[in-house]
Motif scaffolding. Structure first.
Motif, mmCIF file in Angstrom:
data_model
loop_
_atom_site.group_PDB
_atom_site.id
_atom_site.type_symbol
_atom_site.label_atom_id
_atom_site.label_comp_id
_atom_site.label_asym_id
_atom_site.label_seq_id
_atom_site.Cartn_x
_atom_site.Cartn_y
_atom_site.Cartn_z
ATOM 1 N N PHE A 140 -4.123 -2.367 -12.106
ATOM 2 C CA PHE A 140 -5.443 -2.473 -11.524
ATOM 3 C C PHE A 140 -4.741 -2.678 -9.964
ATOM 4 O O PHE A 140 -5.402 -2.170 -8.841
ATOM 5 C CB PHE A 140 -6.170 -3.557 -11.756
ATOM 6 N N LEU A 141 -4.032 -3.735 -9.539
ATOM 7 C CA LEU A 141 -3.666 -3.773 -8.117
ATOM 8 C C LEU A 141 -2.937 -2.811 -7.523
ATOM 9 O O LEU A 141 -3.327 -2.562 -6.242
ATOM 10 C CB LEU A 141 -2.651 -5.312 -8.025
ATOM 11 N N ALA A 142 -2.250 -2.299 -7.947
ATOM 12 C CA ALA A 142 -1.738 -0.935 -7.668
ATOM 13 C C ALA A 142 -2.584 0.094 -7.368
ATOM 14 O O ALA A 142 -2.592 0.721 -6.088
ATOM 15 C CB ALA A 142 -0.454 -0.311 -8.614
ATOM 16 N N ALA A 143 -3.385 0.519 -8.307
ATOM 17 C CA ALA A 143 -4.602 1.440 -7.771
ATOM 18 C C ALA A 143 -5.579 0.841 -6.791
ATOM 19 O O ALA A 143 -5.991 1.647 -5.789
ATOM 20 C CB ALA A 143 -5.322 1.702 -9.244
ATOM 21 N N LYS A 144 -5.868 -0.517 -6.592
ATOM 22 C CA LYS A 144 -6.789 -0.917 -5.670
ATOM 23 C C LYS A 144 -6.093 -0.765 -4.314
ATOM 24 O O LYS A 144 -7.156 -0.312 -3.434
ATOM 25 C CB LYS A 144 -6.720 -2.628 -5.958
ATOM 26 N N TYR A 145 -4.970 -0.768 -4.272
ATOM 27 C CA TYR A 145 -4.537 -0.848 -2.763
ATOM 28 C C TYR A 145 -3.941 0.851 -2.558
ATOM 29 O O TYR A 145 -3.721 1.000 -1.172
ATOM 30 C CB TYR A 145 -3.037 -1.904 -2.679
ATOM 31 N N ALA A 146 -3.850 1.696 -3.259
ATOM 32 C CA ALA A 146 -3.139 2.912 -3.282
ATOM 33 C C ALA A 146 -4.665 3.602 -3.135
ATOM 34 O O ALA A 146 -4.577 4.724 -2.176
ATOM 35 C CB ALA A 146 -2.613 3.555 -4.548
ATOM 36 N N ALA A 147 -5.887 3.246 -3.729
ATOM 37 C CA ALA A 147 -6.933 4.238 -3.414
ATOM 38 C C ALA A 147 -7.423 4.395 -2.073
ATOM 39 O O ALA A 147 -7.678 5.379 -1.659
ATOM 40 C CB ALA A 147 -7.867 3.602 -4.314
ATOM 41 N N PRO A 148 -7.540 3.348 -1.133
ATOM 42 C CA PRO A 148 -7.816 3.664 0.322
ATOM 43 C C PRO A 148 -6.975 4.522 0.729
ATOM 44 O O PRO A 148 -7.475 5.459 1.816
ATOM 45 C CB PRO A 148 -7.924 2.236 0.886
ATOM 46 N N LEU A 149 -5.674 4.499 0.513
ATOM 47 C CA LEU A 149 -4.827 5.305 1.582
ATOM 48 C C LEU A 149 -4.810 6.741 0.896
ATOM 49 O O LEU A 149 -4.882 7.656 1.718
ATOM 50 C CB LEU A 149 -3.069 4.928 1.121
ATOM 51 N N CYS A 188 9.091 -7.579 -5.997
ATOM 52 C CA CYS A 188 7.502 -7.924 -6.269
ATOM 53 C C CYS A 188 7.231 -8.116 -7.609
ATOM 54 O O CYS A 188 7.379 -7.205 -8.294
ATOM 55 C CB CYS A 188 6.772 -6.904 -5.462
ATOM 56 N N ASP A 189 6.317 -9.119 -8.190
ATOM 57 C CA ASP A 189 5.671 -8.994 -9.232
ATOM 58 C C ASP A 189 4.630 -8.233 -9.196
ATOM 59 O O ASP A 189 3.680 -8.460 -8.514
ATOM 60 C CB ASP A 189 5.411 -10.519 -9.611
ATOM 61 N N ALA A 190 4.415 -7.349 -10.109
ATOM 62 C CA ALA A 190 3.146 -6.350 -10.148
ATOM 63 C C ALA A 190 1.916 -6.908 -10.072
ATOM 64 O O ALA A 190 0.840 -6.546 -9.756
ATOM 65 C CB ALA A 190 3.323 -5.464 -10.967
ATOM 66 N N GLU A 232 -1.064 -10.172 -6.397
ATOM 67 C CA GLU A 232 -1.820 -9.671 -5.334
ATOM 68 C C GLU A 232 -1.341 -9.847 -3.879
ATOM 69 O O GLU A 232 -1.046 -8.678 -3.171
ATOM 70 C CB GLU A 232 -3.212 -10.044 -5.266
ATOM 71 N N ALA A 233 -0.701 -10.989 -3.770
ATOM 72 C CA ALA A 233 -0.294 -10.972 -2.197
ATOM 73 C C ALA A 233 1.089 -10.166 -1.938
ATOM 74 O O ALA A 233 1.162 -9.166 -1.122
ATOM 75 C CB ALA A 233 0.225 -12.473 -1.883
ATOM 76 N N GLY A 234 1.809 -10.233 -2.898
ATOM 77 C CA GLY A 234 3.277 -9.336 -2.962
ATOM 78 C C GLY A 234 2.566 -7.793 -2.792
ATOM 79 O O GLY A 234 3.144 -7.077 -2.103
ATOM 80 N N MET A 235 1.567 -7.373 -3.808
ATOM 81 C CA MET A 235 1.403 -5.732 -3.668
ATOM 82 C C MET A 235 0.516 -5.643 -2.464
ATOM 83 O O MET A 235 0.925 -4.499 -1.963
ATOM 84 C CB MET A 235 0.495 -6.002 -5.001
ATOM 85 N N ARG A 236 -0.040 -6.526 -1.864
ATOM 86 C CA ARG A 236 -0.698 -5.963 -0.815
ATOM 87 C C ARG A 236 0.351 -5.828 0.384
ATOM 88 O O ARG A 236 0.221 -4.907 1.158
ATOM 89 C CB ARG A 236 -1.733 -7.199 -0.413
ATOM 90 N N ASP A 237 1.368 -6.483 0.383
ATOM 91 C CA ASP A 237 2.510 -6.427 1.426
ATOM 92 C C ASP A 237 3.105 -5.323 1.158
ATOM 93 O O ASP A 237 3.494 -4.549 2.209
ATOM 94 C CB ASP A 237 3.340 -7.436 1.435
ATOM 95 N N VAL A 238 3.305 -4.853 -0.124
ATOM 96 C CA VAL A 238 3.989 -3.610 -0.436
ATOM 97 C C VAL A 238 3.181 -2.292 0.334
ATOM 98 O O VAL A 238 3.536 -1.407 0.848
ATOM 99 C CB VAL A 238 4.391 -3.514 -1.764
ATOM 100 N N PHE A 239 1.941 -2.400 0.123
ATOM 101 C CA PHE A 239 1.163 -1.358 0.509
ATOM 102 C C PHE A 239 0.634 -1.266 1.888
ATOM 103 O O PHE A 239 0.518 -0.224 2.502
ATOM 104 C CB PHE A 239 -0.496 -1.287 -0.535
ATOM 105 N N ALA A 240 0.921 -2.267 2.493
ATOM 106 C CA ALA A 240 0.649 -2.491 3.874
ATOM 107 C C ALA A 240 1.962 -1.686 4.503
ATOM 108 O O ALA A 240 1.755 -1.010 5.435
ATOM 109 C CB ALA A 240 0.806 -3.954 4.432
ATOM 110 N N ALA A 241 3.187 -1.941 3.823
ATOM 111 C CA ALA A 241 4.518 -1.355 4.451
ATOM 112 C C ALA A 241 4.332 0.228 4.113
ATOM 113 O O ALA A 241 4.680 1.133 4.954
ATOM 114 C CB ALA A 241 5.528 -2.040 3.769
ATOM 115 N N VAL A 242 3.726 0.441 3.041
ATOM 116 C CA VAL A 242 3.525 1.912 2.554
ATOM 117 C C VAL A 242 2.432 2.679 3.671
ATOM 118 O O VAL A 242 2.928 3.861 4.047
ATOM 119 C CB VAL A 242 2.842 2.100 1.210
ATOM 120 N N GLU A 243 1.568 1.961 3.994
ATOM 121 C CA GLU A 243 0.472 2.517 5.007
ATOM 122 C C GLU A 243 1.108 2.807 6.405
ATOM 123 O O GLU A 243 0.972 3.546 6.993
ATOM 124 C CB GLU A 243 -0.507 1.464 4.963
#
Length: 251
Positions: free
Chosen positions: A107-116, A50-52, A55-66
């Motif tokens: 920013f993107l990593a923090a954006k999707y990690a924060a809610p979790l 994934c390219d950090a 956004e689409a790629g990072m969103r998918d990564v964090f969906a898998a983490v969730e």
């Protein structure tokens, strides 16, 4: 088992951070833009190409983490050196790419990690900045600007996430031995009309400890910041650099 996600974890500092958490018994998730680097990762790591800054790629990564149960620690480490040139010679596209990966990636990593982490009521966010984000750096304007901004992002995250039991800190590596810095040395030597050896020596001479650091030193600090020993450490900028005195290395 506690889970950590390291962006840009295929090599260098990111790989050292991932290895330290692995040694500490954590479940390690790693992203990197280079599929070949991830091929060489331990098989028990969870890896995503994934390219950090995508956004689409990072969103998918964090969906898998969730889906896997959430996240205790984020190490937003992905970054690139960017161009080495005087400001008037920096191409706009090179500027944008450098800022995109180093700042927007964090920013993107923090954006999707924060809610979790907010939902869990705990967590640690560790952003990789740089001593160039503390002092500025000649011939490295895009990189320095992005890394200064990473510190501002971290300070804001600490304020926003603190009430939810989530901490945020930034590590500022100095000169770290490794392949990426070899490219920086070559470009800086060319830009300044110096030898690679002279530039290398200048980096060490610019610290009070007269030394470079190793990637594993950054891994140790990231692991500490994720631990209960650092449970009230938040909003901090921590340099691991042998104490930079002179941000413009000379022989």
């Amino acid at each position: 088992m506690t889970r950590v996600l390291v962006t840009g974890g295929g090599s260098g500092i990111g790989r050292a951070i991932a290895e330290r958490f692995d040694a500490g018994g954590w479940e390690v998730w790693v992203t990197d833009i280079d599929a070949d680097l991830l091929e060489g990762a331990p098989r028990h790591w969870v890896t995503h190409v994934c390219d950090a800054a995508d956004e689409a790629g990072m969103r998918d990564v964090f969906a898998a983490v969730e889906a896997a149960g959430g996240l205790e620690t984020l190490c937003a480490n992905a970054g690139i050196a960017g161009p080495t040139a005087l400001i008037e010679k920096v191409d706009l596209e090179d500027w944008r790419r450098c800022v995109s990966v180093n700042l927007e990636g964090a920013f993107l990593a923090a954006k999707y990690a924060a809610p979790l982490m907010k939902a869990a009521g705990r967590g640690s966010v560790c952003l990789t900045s740089s001593t160039a984000g503390q002092h500025g750096y000649p011939n490295r304007a895009p990189y320095a600007a992005a890394k200064w901004a990473v510190i501002g992002l971290m300070k804001t995250l600490a304020m926003e996430l603190g009430p939810h039991g989530v901490r945020a800190n930034a590590i500022c590596p100095g000169a770290v031995d490794g392949p990426r810095m070899e490219g920086v040395l070559a470009r800086e030597a060319a830009a300044k009309g110096m030898t690679r050896e002279a530039v290398y020596a200048g980096y060490a001479a610019g610290t009070s400890m007269r030394t470079w650091v190793e990637a594993r030193d950054i891994g140790e600090m990231a692991f500490f910041l994720a631990s209960t020993a650092a449970r009230y450490v938040s909003g901090q900028v921590i340099a691991v650099d042998g104490h930079t005195e002179n941000p413009d290395p000379k022989p």
